[in-house]
Design an enzyme around this catalytic site. Structure first.
Site, mmCIF file in Angstrom:
data_model
loop_
_atom_site.group_PDB
_atom_site.id
_atom_site.type_symbol
_atom_site.label_atom_id
_atom_site.label_comp_id
_atom_site.label_asym_id
_atom_site.label_seq_id
_atom_site.Cartn_x
_atom_site.Cartn_y
_atom_site.Cartn_z
ATOM 1 N N ASN A 7 58.598 62.218 38.624
ATOM 2 C CA ASN A 7 58.347 60.778 38.446
ATOM 3 C C ASN A 7 58.434 60.090 39.806
ATOM 4 O OD1 ASN A 7 58.235 58.118 37.675
ATOM 5 N ND2 ASN A 7 60.334 58.061 36.851
ATOM 6 N N LYS A 9 57.810 57.093 40.445
ATOM 7 C CA LYS A 9 58.122 55.660 40.291
ATOM 8 C C LYS A 9 57.105 54.825 41.077
ATOM 9 C CE LYS A 9 62.920 57.027 39.896
ATOM 10 N NZ LYS A 9 64.192 56.558 39.416
ATOM 11 N N HIS A 94 61.147 54.746 29.931
ATOM 12 C CA HIS A 94 62.038 55.028 31.070
ATOM 13 C C HIS A 94 63.085 53.915 31.170
ATOM 14 C CE1 HIS A 94 63.499 55.668 35.127
ATOM 15 N NE2 HIS A 94 63.033 56.895 35.027
ATOM 16 N N GLU A 96 64.283 52.345 33.575
ATOM 17 C CA GLU A 96 63.955 51.219 34.462
ATOM 18 C C GLU A 96 63.087 50.195 33.733
ATOM 19 O OE1 GLU A 96 62.581 53.680 37.651
ATOM 20 O OE2 GLU A 96 64.640 54.233 38.125
ATOM 21 N N GLU A 166 68.395 61.126 30.064
ATOM 22 C CA GLU A 166 68.688 60.629 31.401
ATOM 23 C C GLU A 166 69.802 59.588 31.332
ATOM 24 O OE1 GLU A 166 65.098 61.092 34.127
ATOM 25 O OE2 GLU A 166 64.717 59.282 33.012
ATOM 26 N N GLY A 172 69.071 57.869 40.138
ATOM 27 C CA GLY A 172 68.992 57.303 41.481
ATOM 28 C C GLY A 172 70.344 57.019 42.116
ATOM 29 N N SER A 212 69.416 62.226 39.184
ATOM 30 C CA SER A 212 69.882 62.751 40.470
ATOM 31 C C SER A 212 69.769 64.272 40.589
ATOM 32 C CB SER A 212 71.314 62.277 40.756
ATOM 33 O OG SER A 212 71.333 60.869 40.921
#
Ligand code: PEP
Length: 256
Positions: A7, A9, A94, A96, A166, A172, A212
């Site tokens: 991904n 992003k 996701h 985010e 996740e 991140g 991560s």
């Protein structure tokens, strides 16, 4: 086959860098395509260029999101019908998007169903926030997300359905989840999927870990009995690092 998703992003910001990055991982990814399904997931504007580099390589392409309608007055949205001839996979839900764009479980369910109906494979993301983890309520949160997200799915969708666990606090942050926690949560997800679409079909649904992941820690996840691969964000922007993740993953699954 295990699945390894990159991904990107909202990176890179220009197409030349996107094409350099995909060329950088292609050699290694193509060489392991018989053992690991590698999916490169760039931003929308680079999908076409990246698809030309990946052509005939066996390495797959995915989009980072899609809308739940196929066409109409939905400014800024991209539909599964528009993506289906361009790529094979799409990420839905996701964290985010849930955090910054207010995406709800209901929206995730609608997007998942729409993408599946267009023959796309769906990587549906679920995961608890740090507060849930600290309060010991991860299981409740993840269960609710999986149940809601799969509300419109059936057993027929299982082969094209992937659930990426996740933990949001691991994305991140450099703070990857303890494999024991990842394993317990993936086991819970498998059980819930079984309750929803039947145990036989649930076995075909692949479950990934994300958060991560890098070359130095990927082995502990891909070695977990219920783990069918990983979703990689930051580390997928470094061609050498991602190629190393592909190699470790292919080696572990090659020995299973
Ligand atoms: C992700 O974006 O899904 C992700 C797992 O990111 P990172 O690997 O950077 O934690």
């Amino acid at each position: 086959m295990p699945l390894l998703a990159a991904n990107w992003k909202m990176n890179p910001t220009n197409e030349d860098d996107a094409l350099d990055l995909v060329r950088g991982v292609l050699g290694v990814a193509r060489g392991h395509a018989d053992r690991v399904e590698v999916v490169i997931i760039p931003p929308f504007p680079w999908l076409l260029g990246v698809s030309e580099v990946l052509d005939q390589s066996g390495v797959k392409l995915g989009a980072q999101d899609c809308f739940w309608e196929m066409s109409g007055p939905f400014t800024g949205e991209v539909s599964p019908a528009m993506l289906k001839d361009l790529c094979q996979w799409v990420i839905v839900g996701h964290s985010e998007r849930r955090l910054y764009l207010g995406e709800t479980d209901e929206m995730v369910a609608k997007k998942t169903a729409a993408a599946l109906s267009s023959e796309l494979g769906v990587i549906m993301c679920v995961g608890e926030l740090a507060d849930h983890y600290d309060a010991g309520t991860s299981d409740e949160v993840v269960s609710a997300q999986v149940k809601a997200g799969l509300a419109r799915c059936s057993a027929d969708d299982s082969a094209r359905l992937v659930i990426a666990y996740e933990p949001v606090w691991a994305i991140g942050s450099g703070r990857n989840a303890d494999p024991e926690h990842a394993y317990k949560t993936m086991r819970l997800i498998r059980r819930i999927v079984g309750e929803m679409i039947g145990a036989g079909a649930a076995r075909k649904v692949r479950i990934l870990y994300g958060g991560s992941v890098k070359a130095s820690n990927v082995q502990q996840y891909v070695e977990l009995p219920l783990c069918d691969g990983v979703l990689v964000g930051g580390a997928s922007l470094d061609a050498e690092e991602f190629a190393a993740i592909v190699k470790v993953t292919a080696e572990v699954y090659g020995h299973r």
